[in-house]
Design an enzyme around this catalytic site. Structure first.
Site, PDB file in Angstrom:
ATOM      1  N   ILE A  12       0.836  -1.211   0.000  1.00 20.70           N
ATOM      2  CA  ILE A  12       0.000   0.000   0.000  1.00 20.70           C
ATOM      3  C   ILE A  12       0.870   1.262   0.000  1.00 20.70           C
ATOM      4  O   ILE A  12       0.565   2.227  -0.700  1.00 20.70           O
ATOM      5  CB  ILE A  12      -0.992  -0.009   1.181  1.00 20.70           C
ATOM      6  CG1 ILE A  12      -1.971  -1.184   1.028  1.00 20.70           C
ATOM      7  CG2 ILE A  12      -1.769   1.303   1.263  1.00 20.70           C
ATOM      8  CD1 ILE A  12      -2.883  -1.391   2.225  1.00 20.70           C
ATOM      9  N   CYS A  13       1.970   1.240   0.732  1.00 14.50           N
ATOM     10  CA  CYS A  13       2.845   2.417   0.779  1.00 14.50           C
ATOM     11  C   CYS A  13       3.496   2.681  -0.574  1.00 14.50           C
ATOM     12  O   CYS A  13       3.640   3.832  -0.994  1.00 14.50           O
ATOM     13  CB  CYS A  13       3.915   2.254   1.860  1.00 14.50           C
ATOM     14  SG  CYS A  13       3.217   2.206   3.529  1.00 14.50           S
ATOM     15  N   THR A  14       3.863   1.617  -1.281  1.00 14.70           N
ATOM     16  CA  THR A  14       4.434   1.779  -2.613  1.00 14.70           C
ATOM     17  C   THR A  14       3.376   2.313  -3.574  1.00 14.70           C
ATOM     18  O   THR A  14       3.652   3.218  -4.370  1.00 14.70           O
ATOM     19  CB  THR A  14       5.018   0.449  -3.123  1.00 14.70           C
ATOM     20  OG1 THR A  14       6.068   0.048  -2.230  1.00 14.70           O
ATOM     21  CG2 THR A  14       5.582   0.591  -4.526  1.00 14.70           C
ATOM     22  N   ALA A  45       2.995   6.033  -2.805  1.00 20.99           N
ATOM     23  CA  ALA A  45       4.141   6.803  -3.288  1.00 20.99           C
ATOM     24  C   ALA A  45       4.104   6.934  -4.813  1.00 20.99           C
ATOM     25  O   ALA A  45       4.357   8.008  -5.359  1.00 20.99           O
ATOM     26  CB  ALA A  45       5.447   6.152  -2.839  1.00 20.99           C
TER      27      ALA A  45
END
Length: 157
Positions: free
Chosen positions: A48-50, A53
């Site tokens: 999810i963070c990728t 970003a």
């Protein structure tokens, strides 16, 4: 224990940190000049963070055209941020909050008492928080909502 969360209408807390690319970032440098999107996320390289970003990356030109700077903050080290930024071709600033001071300063909550929160703040040219979006699992909405507010602020200029 986190401080009280920063909300819409609050003055954004001032901070100065080193960036992943060796520069100095000070929120105070933007007051009177530029809108800033500050987004807190749990960890570099996770799914999810990728996605989040990369969504900021893919919309970066739109943020820039609307006059906004973007800064991502997690507890990852500056070295890990450098690797993440290079791998994902991130054009915006990443900073390390390894000691949790920035999360505490903004009052970013943890989820399930363990996972660092995912919260996005849009800070106007006067240093006032104009939008807060808090959702751990819906990364795409962070970008869409932030961009909509940034474009609205550009029109108010």
């Amino acid at each position: 224990m986190a401080n009280q969360s920063i909300g819409v209408g609050d003055r954004a807390p001032s901070f100065t940190v080193e960036t992943h690319d060796g520069r100095r970032f000070s929120l105070a440098d933007f007051v009177g000049k530029q809108v800033v999107v500050v987004y807190f996320y749990p960890k570099d390289g996770t799914k999810i963070c990728t996605a989040e970003a990369c969504a900021f990356r893919d919309s970066f030109e739109d943020f820039t055209k609307a006059g906004a700077a973007v800064i991502g903050i997690s507890a990852d080290t500056l070295e890990r941020h450098r690797e993440f930024a290079a791998k994902e071709r991130l054009p915006f600033t990443l900073v390390s909050d390894a000691d949790g001071k920035l999360r505490k300063l903004f009052g970013v909550p943890t989820t399930l008492w363990l996972i660092p929160g995912r919260v996005t703040y849009v800070i106007d040219r006067h240093g006032v928080v104009r939008h807060v979006f808090n959702s751990l699992f819906t990364s795409d909405k962070h970008v869409a909502e932030a961009l909509a507010i940034v474009k609205q602020l550009e029109l108010e200029k």
